[in-house]
Design a protein around this motif. Sequence first.
Motif, mmCIF file in Angstrom:
data_model
loop_
_atom_site.group_PDB
_atom_site.id
_atom_site.type_symbol
_atom_site.label_atom_id
_atom_site.label_comp_id
_atom_site.label_asym_id
_atom_site.label_seq_id
_atom_site.Cartn_x
_atom_site.Cartn_y
_atom_site.Cartn_z
ATOM 1 N N ASP A 212 0.782 -1.204 -0.078
ATOM 2 C CA ASP A 212 -0.066 -0.032 0.052
ATOM 3 C C ASP A 212 0.763 1.237 0.002
ATOM 4 O O ASP A 212 0.487 2.198 0.795
ATOM 5 C CB ASP A 212 -0.956 0.242 1.128
ATOM 6 C CG ASP A 212 -1.895 -1.101 1.335
ATOM 7 O OD1 ASP A 212 -2.476 -1.626 -0.012
ATOM 8 O OD2 ASP A 212 -2.099 -1.718 2.240
ATOM 9 N N GLY A 213 1.939 1.054 -0.962
ATOM 10 C CA GLY A 213 2.708 2.255 -0.744
ATOM 11 C C GLY A 213 3.912 2.540 0.208
ATOM 12 O O GLY A 213 4.629 3.377 0.191
ATOM 13 N N ASN A 214 3.542 1.817 1.550
ATOM 14 C CA ASN A 214 4.653 1.928 2.585
ATOM 15 C C ASN A 214 5.572 0.585 2.410
ATOM 16 O O ASN A 214 5.527 -0.295 2.062
ATOM 17 C CB ASN A 214 3.610 1.752 3.916
ATOM 18 C CG ASN A 214 2.749 2.817 4.093
ATOM 19 O OD1 ASN A 214 2.993 4.071 3.730
ATOM 20 N ND2 ASN A 214 1.593 2.422 4.282
ATOM 21 N N TRP A 215 6.786 0.798 3.155
ATOM 22 C CA TRP A 215 7.822 0.006 3.290
ATOM 23 C C TRP A 215 7.996 -0.617 4.681
ATOM 24 O O TRP A 215 8.051 0.068 5.542
ATOM 25 C CB TRP A 215 9.210 0.923 2.925
ATOM 26 C CG TRP A 215 10.513 0.283 3.374
ATOM 27 C CD1 TRP A 215 10.655 -1.005 3.526
ATOM 28 C CD2 TRP A 215 11.895 0.946 3.482
ATOM 29 N NE1 TRP A 215 12.336 -1.173 3.857
ATOM 30 C CE2 TRP A 215 12.577 0.099 3.843
ATOM 31 C CE3 TRP A 215 12.012 2.226 3.293
ATOM 32 C CZ2 TRP A 215 13.982 0.210 4.136
ATOM 33 C CZ3 TRP A 215 13.271 2.676 3.627
ATOM 34 C CH2 TRP A 215 14.540 1.500 3.877
ATOM 35 N N ILE A 216 7.534 -2.037 4.557
ATOM 36 C CA ILE A 216 7.504 -2.667 5.670
ATOM 37 C C ILE A 216 8.974 -3.333 6.135
ATOM 38 O O ILE A 216 9.425 -4.002 5.088
ATOM 39 C CB ILE A 216 6.490 -3.742 5.671
ATOM 40 C CG1 ILE A 216 5.166 -3.175 5.276
ATOM 41 C CG2 ILE A 216 6.540 -4.161 7.064
ATOM 42 C CD1 ILE A 216 4.706 -2.235 6.026
ATOM 43 N N HIS A 217 9.532 -3.064 6.943
ATOM 44 C CA HIS A 217 11.041 -3.140 7.421
ATOM 45 C C HIS A 217 11.113 -4.080 8.569
ATOM 46 O O HIS A 217 10.549 -3.698 9.655
ATOM 47 C CB HIS A 217 11.926 -1.913 7.510
ATOM 48 C CG HIS A 217 13.197 -1.961 7.685
ATOM 49 N ND1 HIS A 217 14.089 -2.024 6.684
ATOM 50 C CD2 HIS A 217 13.812 -1.872 8.933
ATOM 51 C CE1 HIS A 217 15.311 -2.080 7.339
ATOM 52 N NE2 HIS A 217 15.096 -1.745 8.505
ATOM 53 N N SER A 218 11.746 -5.207 8.388
ATOM 54 C CA SER A 218 11.958 -5.985 9.647
ATOM 55 C C SER A 218 13.072 -7.053 9.753
ATOM 56 O O SER A 218 13.733 -7.223 8.793
ATOM 57 C CB SER A 218 10.717 -6.970 9.958
ATOM 58 O OG SER A 218 10.655 -7.989 8.635
ATOM 59 N N GLY A 219 13.558 -7.157 10.926
ATOM 60 C CA GLY A 219 14.883 -7.903 11.071
ATOM 61 C C GLY A 219 15.480 -7.623 12.402
ATOM 62 O O GLY A 219 14.515 -7.709 13.534
ATOM 63 N N LYS A 220 16.800 -7.638 12.441
ATOM 64 C CA LYS A 220 17.505 -7.199 13.983
ATOM 65 C C LYS A 220 18.470 -6.134 13.855
ATOM 66 O O LYS A 220 19.073 -6.130 12.942
ATOM 67 C CB LYS A 220 18.339 -8.539 14.194
ATOM 68 C CG LYS A 220 17.330 -9.636 14.735
ATOM 69 C CD LYS A 220 18.223 -10.904 15.245
ATOM 70 C CE LYS A 220 17.120 -11.934 15.755
ATOM 71 N NZ LYS A 220 17.810 -13.213 16.526
ATOM 72 N N SER A 221 18.504 -5.446 15.043
ATOM 73 C CA SER A 221 19.238 -4.340 15.129
ATOM 74 C C SER A 221 20.565 -4.538 15.158
ATOM 75 O O SER A 221 21.064 -5.735 15.265
ATOM 76 C CB SER A 221 18.758 -3.418 15.998
ATOM 77 O OG SER A 221 19.106 -3.901 17.559
ATOM 78 N N SER A 222 21.586 -3.763 15.290
ATOM 79 C CA SER A 222 22.957 -3.899 15.438
ATOM 80 C C SER A 222 23.085 -4.617 16.772
ATOM 81 O O SER A 222 24.382 -5.086 16.929
ATOM 82 C CB SER A 222 23.866 -2.714 14.981
ATOM 83 O OG SER A 222 23.441 -1.616 16.004
ATOM 84 N N LYS A 223 22.399 -4.253 17.477
ATOM 85 C CA LYS A 223 22.353 -4.813 18.873
ATOM 86 C C LYS A 223 21.829 -6.300 18.998
ATOM 87 O O LYS A 223 21.664 -6.888 20.169
ATOM 88 C CB LYS A 223 21.851 -3.880 20.251
ATOM 89 C CG LYS A 223 22.574 -2.436 20.229
ATOM 90 C CD LYS A 223 21.903 -1.693 21.226
ATOM 91 C CE LYS A 223 22.703 -0.300 21.275
ATOM 92 N NZ LYS A 223 22.003 0.568 22.400
ATOM 93 N N GLY A 224 21.109 -6.611 17.772
ATOM 94 C CA GLY A 224 20.467 -8.146 18.057
ATOM 95 C C GLY A 224 19.122 -7.893 18.477
ATOM 96 O O GLY A 224 18.521 -9.056 18.567
ATOM 97 N N ASP A 225 18.513 -6.748 18.578
ATOM 98 C CA ASP A 225 17.219 -6.681 19.133
ATOM 99 C C ASP A 225 16.312 -6.671 18.018
ATOM 100 O O ASP A 225 16.646 -6.187 16.690
ATOM 101 C CB ASP A 225 16.815 -5.221 19.665
ATOM 102 C CG ASP A 225 17.827 -5.230 21.133
ATOM 103 O OD1 ASP A 225 17.874 -6.225 21.730
ATOM 104 O OD2 ASP A 225 18.282 -4.051 21.263
ATOM 105 N N PRO A 226 15.104 -7.659 17.996
ATOM 106 C CA PRO A 226 14.202 -7.445 16.931
ATOM 107 C C PRO A 226 13.512 -6.232 16.404
ATOM 108 O O PRO A 226 13.149 -5.597 17.569
ATOM 109 C CB PRO A 226 13.179 -8.499 17.182
ATOM 110 C CG PRO A 226 13.362 -8.661 18.762
ATOM 111 C CD PRO A 226 14.769 -8.349 18.947
#
Length: 241
Positions: A212-226
């Motif tokens: 819907d035109g939005n960017w859904i972004h998921s994973g882990k941060s540089s600290k390992g946090d989801p």
Amino acid sequence: MKIILLLLVLVFNLNMQAQSVQGSWKLAAENGKAVTGKEVIRIYADSYFTEGAKDPDSNEFLWARGGEYHKKDDQVRIDFDTRQEKPSVELIAHRIEFEEDNSFRVEQGETIQKWIKVSGNKNELTGNWVITGRERNGEMNQMKPGDRRTIKMLGGDRFQWVAFNSATEEFFGTGGGTYIAKDGKYVENIEFFSRDASRVGASLEFNYKVEDGNWIHSGKSSKGDPIKEIWSPYAEAYSRN
């Protein structure tokens, strides 16, 4: 022969007119002198630009600036500039003149700069984005766009995120480098980071999709946090506000 020359001139003129500022650029010269001791990258997308500079030897962050770019009027309005106590909120001249060697020349006050194109590559994430949602404790919290904003510019294989307050002129941080977005995988390679130069050289991989035109972004941060975030097109988010 005259016809051939006329055709060559026509092709050259059409090519110059077709030049686009969209993409990533590297500062090559100021007032006729080659730029040394600093690496400055600028990204243009969606009538906006961001700029990040670092010392190429130590990776020390030097400055960041950016704002709205109005091609029609050859003007910019600076939203943030870490080298100035108060960035200009007025439109200022920003006349770009393209040159034959895939570069452009721009006058900014008494300074004349030459920028060389790094890349004009595009993909579905190319553009200026602002964060509008972040998941916490399994629940997505909507973030209404306001004066305090975090944006992420992507263009010409480069990215730069910036956190700032447009009303108070506060600057909170920035980082950037190269990126790849392909087959639902988004990878950032950090080349500068204002808060911690030791982060330079790190690569972060995420999953992404555009919905819907939005960017859904998921994973882990540089600290390992989801993490799971929603990024929306900057201009649209603020037009709805």
